[in-house]
Design a protein around this motif. Structure first.
Motif, PDB file in Angstrom:
ATOM      1  N   ARG A 246       0.653  -1.227   0.191  1.00 27.97           N
ATOM      2  CA  ARG A 246      -0.376   0.072   0.458  1.00 27.97           C
ATOM      3  C   ARG A 246       0.631   1.234  -0.316  1.00 27.97           C
ATOM      4  O   ARG A 246       0.549   2.073  -0.552  1.00 27.97           O
ATOM      5  CB  ARG A 246      -0.726   0.564   1.138  1.00 27.97           C
ATOM      6  CG  ARG A 246      -1.573   1.764   0.853  1.00 27.97           C
ATOM      7  CD  ARG A 246      -2.370   0.778   2.231  1.00 27.97           C
ATOM      8  NE  ARG A 246      -3.450   2.825   2.491  1.00 27.97           N
ATOM      9  CZ  ARG A 246      -4.218   2.904   3.310  1.00 27.97           C
ATOM     10  NH1 ARG A 246      -4.150   2.527   4.736  1.00 27.97           N
ATOM     11  NH2 ARG A 246      -4.836   4.160   3.339  1.00 27.97           N
ATOM     12  N   ALA A 247       1.770   1.221   0.685  1.00 28.27           N
ATOM     13  CA  ALA A 247       2.473   2.409   0.497  1.00 28.27           C
ATOM     14  C   ALA A 247       3.135   2.652  -0.492  1.00 28.27           C
ATOM     15  O   ALA A 247       3.727   3.775  -0.814  1.00 28.27           O
ATOM     16  CB  ALA A 247       3.586   2.240   1.460  1.00 28.27           C
ATOM     17  N   LYS A 248       3.527   1.872  -1.539  1.00 29.97           N
ATOM     18  CA  LYS A 248       4.472   2.336  -2.345  1.00 29.97           C
ATOM     19  C   LYS A 248       2.988   2.125  -3.621  1.00 29.97           C
ATOM     20  O   LYS A 248       3.217   3.379  -4.571  1.00 29.97           O
ATOM     21  CB  LYS A 248       5.177   0.694  -3.034  1.00 29.97           C
ATOM     22  CG  LYS A 248       5.781  -0.077  -2.402  1.00 29.97           C
ATOM     23  CD  LYS A 248       6.608  -1.591  -2.822  1.00 29.97           C
ATOM     24  CE  LYS A 248       7.738  -2.294  -2.581  1.00 29.97           C
ATOM     25  NZ  LYS A 248       8.122  -3.519  -2.092  1.00 29.97           N
ATOM     26  N   ARG A 249       2.468   2.239  -3.621  1.00 31.56           N
ATOM     27  CA  ARG A 249       1.330   1.936  -4.612  1.00 31.56           C
ATOM     28  C   ARG A 249      -0.175   3.293  -4.061  1.00 31.56           C
ATOM     29  O   ARG A 249      -0.058   3.459  -5.369  1.00 31.56           O
ATOM     30  CB  ARG A 249       0.383   0.891  -4.622  1.00 31.56           C
ATOM     31  CG  ARG A 249       1.448  -0.551  -5.146  1.00 31.56           C
ATOM     32  CD  ARG A 249      -0.304  -2.118  -5.473  1.00 31.56           C
ATOM     33  NE  ARG A 249       1.342  -3.003  -5.900  1.00 31.56           N
ATOM     34  CZ  ARG A 249       1.024  -3.503  -6.991  1.00 31.56           C
ATOM     35  NH1 ARG A 249       0.216  -2.142  -8.311  1.00 31.56           N
ATOM     36  NH2 ARG A 249       1.640  -4.016  -7.630  1.00 31.56           N
ATOM     37  N   GLU A 250      -0.325   3.740  -2.961  1.00 30.49           N
ATOM     38  CA  GLU A 250      -1.115   4.815  -3.237  1.00 30.49           C
ATOM     39  C   GLU A 250      -0.424   5.812  -2.705  1.00 30.49           C
ATOM     40  O   GLU A 250       0.554   6.244  -2.429  1.00 30.49           O
ATOM     41  CB  GLU A 250      -1.589   4.278  -1.547  1.00 30.49           C
ATOM     42  CG  GLU A 250      -3.206   3.112  -2.076  1.00 30.49           C
ATOM     43  CD  GLU A 250      -3.967   3.230  -1.786  1.00 30.49           C
ATOM     44  OE1 GLU A 250      -3.764   3.431  -0.204  1.00 30.49           O
ATOM     45  OE2 GLU A 250      -5.507   2.544  -1.992  1.00 30.49           O
ATOM     46  N   LYS A 251      -1.189   6.832  -2.826  1.00 35.34           N
ATOM     47  CA  LYS A 251      -0.678   8.398  -2.467  1.00 35.34           C
ATOM     48  C   LYS A 251      -1.121   8.420  -0.968  1.00 35.34           C
ATOM     49  O   LYS A 251      -2.963   8.859  -0.921  1.00 35.34           O
ATOM     50  CB  LYS A 251      -1.704   8.844  -3.368  1.00 35.34           C
ATOM     51  CG  LYS A 251      -1.094  10.907  -2.858  1.00 35.34           C
ATOM     52  CD  LYS A 251      -1.481  11.529  -4.151  1.00 35.34           C
ATOM     53  CE  LYS A 251      -0.559  13.443  -4.192  1.00 35.34           C
ATOM     54  NZ  LYS A 251      -1.682  14.328  -5.131  1.00 35.34           N
ATOM     55  N   LEU A 252      -0.646   8.663  -0.531  1.00 35.27           N
ATOM     56  CA  LEU A 252      -0.932   8.539   1.098  1.00 35.27           C
ATOM     57  C   LEU A 252      -1.010   9.959   1.477  1.00 35.27           C
ATOM     58  O   LEU A 252      -0.221  11.312   0.964  1.00 35.27           O
ATOM     59  CB  LEU A 252      -0.028   7.690   2.042  1.00 35.27           C
ATOM     60  CG  LEU A 252       0.175   6.410   1.205  1.00 35.27           C
ATOM     61  CD1 LEU A 252       1.713   6.129   2.562  1.00 35.27           C
ATOM     62  CD2 LEU A 252      -0.764   5.840   1.947  1.00 35.27           C
ATOM     63  N   THR A 253      -1.494  10.601   2.689  1.00 35.50           N
ATOM     64  CA  THR A 253      -1.260  11.622   3.309  1.00 35.50           C
ATOM     65  C   THR A 253      -0.330  11.402   4.200  1.00 35.50           C
ATOM     66  O   THR A 253       0.715  10.622   4.180  1.00 35.50           O
ATOM     67  CB  THR A 253      -2.387  12.549   4.202  1.00 35.50           C
ATOM     68  OG1 THR A 253      -2.973  10.879   5.174  1.00 35.50           O
ATOM     69  CG2 THR A 253      -4.098  12.578   3.453  1.00 35.50           C
TER      70      THR A 253
END
Length: 373
Positions: A246-253
């Motif tokens: 998830r850390a690699k693929r999603e744009k995180l706040t």
């Protein structure tokens, strides 16, 4: 077509053109062992007499087919063109062992089984050869799906999205290549005994999925099955990998970045809370060196007259780091900011205290499973 017994298209049977069993009802088996079904796809730009684009040819067209027994497309069976079993119902097995399914347009389906329901097992094994896509989207297989001994691994694409399977039995040397495996929504009850169940190989399997977005379901499904099979450690490693993906693929706040890139990793996203102790040990040792140098330089001063314990650099570092521990060191000894480097030592002390609180809270949250994601 309605047949109360079985249908035999086998032992040298050969069709050049579409064999159409649309909505047929067969009371026994459909046996196509060693049969040849040849119907090569037309080019996409061809049109019929009304100017409409012609539908691609099917080698075997069995939409809505219902077979009370088993379907045998095996042992010399050869299809050149799409084998279509959309929403078919099979009371026994679907056996494609040693079958050959070829679609010259490799971007198209060689076996189209969306919505297929099989009450027995599905066998893709023992020199099963396919060129094109095997699509089992929303298929239901009450028994097991066997996928091994595949001849044409580089030519096949396997789509199991939203399918439901009893037992998944596969082998890594038959897995499709990267981006040619689709697993989102796949549900299975267990993994076969001889199929790989270690987290390393199963993560490689998940890594073969197509698409760019993050999809947690394949990770959670796999972890749940491994846990039910008594492989708790492997299940936890799968869930840790889910968070890393998830850390690699999603744009995180920014708060999410702090969790996924720093705090979460320290405690394995709640599945390895004791990792925090290793980080704590490293910090305590480094700060022992800092306070030892500070004491040697005369920076450390007692704060309460003559009645104070002797300064102990190891106890001091542990006392500063662990908020729930009182070793009577920080209470009686502090760095003197007026001494050379004294202000810097004060900052080191404050940093250790702050980090100690953070790691302690992370450890408690991880042990109590409050932060598992």
């Amino acid at each position: 077509l309605k047949v109360e017994g079985s249908v035999f298209l086998r032992d040298g049977f050969k069709a050049k053109g579409e064999v159409r069993l649309l909505g047929a009802r067969i009371g026994g088996n459909l046996d196509c062992m060693d049969g040849q079904f040849i119907n090569e796809n037309r080019k996409e730009n061809k049109k019929d007499e009304r100017g409409n684009k012609k539908e691609k040819e099917k080698a075997l067209f069995g939409d809505g087919l219902k077979v009370e027994g088993s379907v045998f497309l095996h042992k010399g069976f050869k299809a050149k063109g799409e084998v279509r079993l959309l929403c078919a119902r099979i009371g026994g097995d679907l056996d494609c062992e040693n079958g050959q399914f070829i679609n010259e347009n490799k971007n198209e389906k060689a076996l189209f089984g969306d919505g297929l329901k099989v009450e027995g097992n599905v066998f893709f094994r023992k020199a099963f050869e396919v060129e094109g896509k095997v699509s089992l989207v929303r298929a239901t297989i009450d028994g097991g799906l066997q996928w091994w001994g595949i001849v044409s691994r580089k030519e096949v694409e396997l789509d199991l999205r939203l399918a439901k399977i009893g037992v998944l039995y596969d082998k890594e040397d038959s897995w499709p290549e990267e981006s040619k495996l689709w697993l989102h929504g796949l549900v299975y009850d267990e993994i076969g005994d001889e199929a790989p169940t270690d987290s390393k190989r199963r993560l490689e399997w998940l890594g073969l999925q197509g698409g760019d977005g993050f999809r947690p379901q394949p990770y959670e499904q796999l972890a749940g099955v491994l846990k039910r099979q008594g492989k708790d450690k492997e299940a936890e490693e799968i869930l840790i990998a889910k968070n890393e993906d998830r850390a690699k693929r999603e744009k995180l706040t920014w708060p999410e970045k702090c969790w996924y890139y720093f705090f979460g990793r320290i405690i394995g996203y709640g599945y390895r809370p004791w990792r925090a102790l290793w980080v704590a040990a490293v910090i305590v040792v480094w700060w022992i060196v800092v306070f030892e140098l500070a004491d040697w330089g005369g920076v450390m001063k007692h704060t309460q007259g003559k009645n104070h314990p002797e300064f102990n650099v190891v106890a001091y570092s542990v006392d500063a780091f662990a908020p729930l521990v009182d070793l009577q060191q920080v209470k009686y000894w502090l760095p003197n900011g007026n001494e050379p480097y004294g202000e810097a030592v004060c900052w080191f002390l404050w940093i250790e205290i702050a980090v100690g609180w953070v790691l302690t809270l992370l450890l408690v949250a991880g042990v109590t499973r409050l932060v598992r994601t």
